[in-house]
Design an enzyme around this catalytic site. Structure first.
Site, PDB file in Angstrom:
ATOM      1  N   VAL A 102      41.262-143.495 -41.216  1.00 61.03           N
ATOM      2  CA  VAL A 102      41.879-143.496 -42.491  1.00 61.03           C
ATOM      3  C   VAL A 102      42.303-144.943 -42.435  1.00 61.03           C
ATOM      4  O   VAL A 102      42.407-145.578 -43.745  1.00 61.03           O
ATOM      5  CB  VAL A 102      42.864-142.590 -42.713  1.00 61.03           C
ATOM      6  CG1 VAL A 102      44.209-142.989 -42.295  1.00 61.03           C
ATOM      7  CG2 VAL A 102      43.174-142.711 -44.514  1.00 61.03           C
ATOM      8  N   ALA A 257      46.924-140.607 -34.284  1.00 58.00           N
ATOM      9  CA  ALA A 257      46.370-140.020 -35.303  1.00 58.00           C
ATOM     10  C   ALA A 257      45.406-140.939 -35.793  1.00 58.00           C
ATOM     11  O   ALA A 257      45.685-142.067 -36.201  1.00 58.00           O
ATOM     12  CB  ALA A 257      47.247-139.384 -36.180  1.00 58.00           C
ATOM     13  N   ASP A 258      44.159-140.405 -36.426  1.00 59.11           N
ATOM     14  CA  ASP A 258      43.205-141.281 -37.083  1.00 59.11           C
ATOM     15  C   ASP A 258      43.404-140.903 -38.551  1.00 59.11           C
ATOM     16  O   ASP A 258      42.997-141.495 -39.457  1.00 59.11           O
ATOM     17  CB  ASP A 258      42.027-140.946 -36.553  1.00 59.11           C
ATOM     18  CG  ASP A 258      41.652-141.640 -35.325  1.00 59.11           C
ATOM     19  OD1 ASP A 258      41.044-142.769 -35.285  1.00 59.11           O
ATOM     20  OD2 ASP A 258      42.076-141.213 -34.292  1.00 59.11           O
ATOM     21  N   ARG A 259      43.782-139.816 -39.048  1.00 53.38           N
ATOM     22  CA  ARG A 259      44.153-139.470 -40.226  1.00 53.38           C
ATOM     23  C   ARG A 259      45.254-138.219 -40.321  1.00 53.38           C
ATOM     24  O   ARG A 259      44.793-137.141 -39.512  1.00 53.38           O
ATOM     25  CB  ARG A 259      43.156-139.019 -41.137  1.00 53.38           C
ATOM     26  CG  ARG A 259      43.148-138.956 -42.456  1.00 53.38           C
ATOM     27  CD  ARG A 259      41.773-138.385 -43.346  1.00 53.38           C
ATOM     28  NE  ARG A 259      40.962-139.748 -43.033  1.00 53.38           N
ATOM     29  CZ  ARG A 259      40.145-139.950 -44.176  1.00 53.38           C
ATOM     30  NH1 ARG A 259      39.913-139.318 -45.026  1.00 53.38           N
ATOM     31  NH2 ARG A 259      39.167-140.957 -44.101  1.00 53.38           N
ATOM     32  N   ALA A 267      43.849-135.268 -37.684  1.00 53.66           N
ATOM     33  CA  ALA A 267      42.642-135.744 -36.816  1.00 53.66           C
ATOM     34  C   ALA A 267      43.148-136.630 -35.626  1.00 53.66           C
ATOM     35  O   ALA A 267      43.753-137.789 -35.813  1.00 53.66           O
ATOM     36  CB  ALA A 267      41.854-136.117 -37.758  1.00 53.66           C
TER      37      ALA A 267
END
Length: 385
Positions: A102, A257-259, A267
């Site tokens: 994100v 976290a990536d999102r 995620a």
């Protein structure tokens, strides 16, 4: 010892360390165009959601800054409308490099908003261009300070959690997944920043980290960072998490976290969900550490997070230095890619990320604070974004 870096800038030149060759070879790659940045992100020469966003912002700023000083002046600077017609497809292209992260989307949206705000304010083209350069650079400049803030907040929270459980709040053993340190950010790191903070304050016992197949960001990158920082650490294979929890006192699991969705579903690198399930089984707090730019309040749950699927061949190959070691003419360790599966497999499942449900997460940390679930068992992330 000083921390490693993923990006370095001098005289408006951008270079990234090629993370595909680490830890055996340190190769700096010049990023001169937006296409080169897109390729570096997509092929994982640079990875980590904050670092990806930083490179996108910096490369875009470089592109506009060069245009503003070019002679002759590029046609796309002839009017605000021409600038928008040039910029919009570039930002759309950058976003396609890795859609799950994100931070990349946050960077491109910030630049799009900056462009539109300048147009709406009636600014001339060069003023809008200057605003875009400043906005692009700001993506990276904000990273280190907020990483240190969330490392401190998360580390102090875990120490207090351990005290409430009857411990001393010191000698804390923490497991992490993937790589979330300086190589994944603009400096210090997120979840690895929490571990670094505990080490700096004398509260860390030992850091544990998974290899994180199939790209092995843990055994290649986290191992290198922890060794560089001289932090006591132990590597485990991904499938050893349950055994570790059975036989050693682990006080927390800290991941990046990536999102993060509005309800707290998160995620992160594939294998994170496995660790969360096992942590819940053993009563170990599971902590997500990420900047506010990773929180996506526009989506209700993890069901709406797009999951990137990598090329199947990546799950069939391991990369590394030859053993016993040999060196090339430049003195670098020779490396090779080795296939570990039969050729022509017709069934390979290779998602780059999984989603950990909020119910398995104990705390979510950003640079603004720590969120825990309320009496209704749900997260309210509004105070920390």
């Amino acid at each position: 010892m000083s921390a490693l870096a993923s990006i370095r800038i001098s005289d408006n030149q951008i270079e990234i360390v090629n993370q595909l060759l680490l830890p055996h070879t340190t190769e700096w790659l010049k990023i001169d165009t937006i296409d080169q940045a897109h390729n570096a992100i997509k092929t994982m020469k640079i990875r980590g959601a904050p670092a990806i966003g930083s490179l996108a912002g910096l490369t875009f700023a470089q592109h506009i800054a060069r245009a503003l000083t070019a002679d002759p002046t590029p046609d796309f600077l002839s009017s605000p409308e021409a600038l928008k017609g040039h910029v919009t497809p570039l930002l759309d292209h950058l976003f396609t490099a890795r859609p799950t992260a994100v931070n990349l989307g946050a960077a491109t949206r910030l630049l799009a908003r900056t462009l539109q705000a300048g147009i709406d304010a009636g600014k001339d083209t060069r003023a809008i261009g200057a605003d875009l350069v400043a906005a692009g650079k700001s993506v990276a400049e904000e990273d280190v300070g907020r990483n240190k803030a969330m490392g401190r907040l998360g580390g102090e929270w875990l120490s207090e959690f351990a005290k409430k459980a009857g411990g001393s709040g010191e000698g804390l053993n923490v497991l992490t997944v993937c790589n979330t340190g300086s190589l994944a950010t603009s400096g210090y790191g997120t979840a690895l920043g929490l571990i670094t903070y505990l080490h700096e304050t004398g509260k860390l016992g030992r850091a544990y980290y998974t290899q994180t197949a199939p790209y092995h960001q843990g055994s290649r990158l986290t191992a290198l960072e922890l060794k560089t920082l001289q932090i006591p650490s132990t590597m485990i294979v991904d499938t050893m998490v349950g055994s570790l929890f059975q036989h050693f006192p682990i006080h927390g699991v800290a991941v990046g976290a990536d999102r993060i969705a509005r309800n707290g579903d998160t995620a992160n690198k594939i294998g994170t969900y496995n660790s969360a399930v096992l942590a819940a089984r053993h009563g170990i707090p599971f902590i997500v550490v990420a900047p506010i730019t990773t929180v996506d309040l526009d989506i209700e749950s993890g069901a709406s997070i797009p999951i990137e699927h990598r090329p199947p061949i990546e799950a069939c190959i391991v990369r590394g230095a030859l053993y016993p070691p040999s060196r090339d003419a430049q003195g670098n360790k020779e490396q090779a890619a080795v296939m570990i599966t039969p050729e022509g497999l017709d069934g390979i499942y290779n998602p780059s990320f999984d989603v950990t449900p909020a119910e398995l997460i104990t705390a979510i940390v950003t640079e603004k604070g720590v969120a825990v679930k309320g009496i209704d068992g749900k997260f309210d992330l509004s105070p920390i974004v």
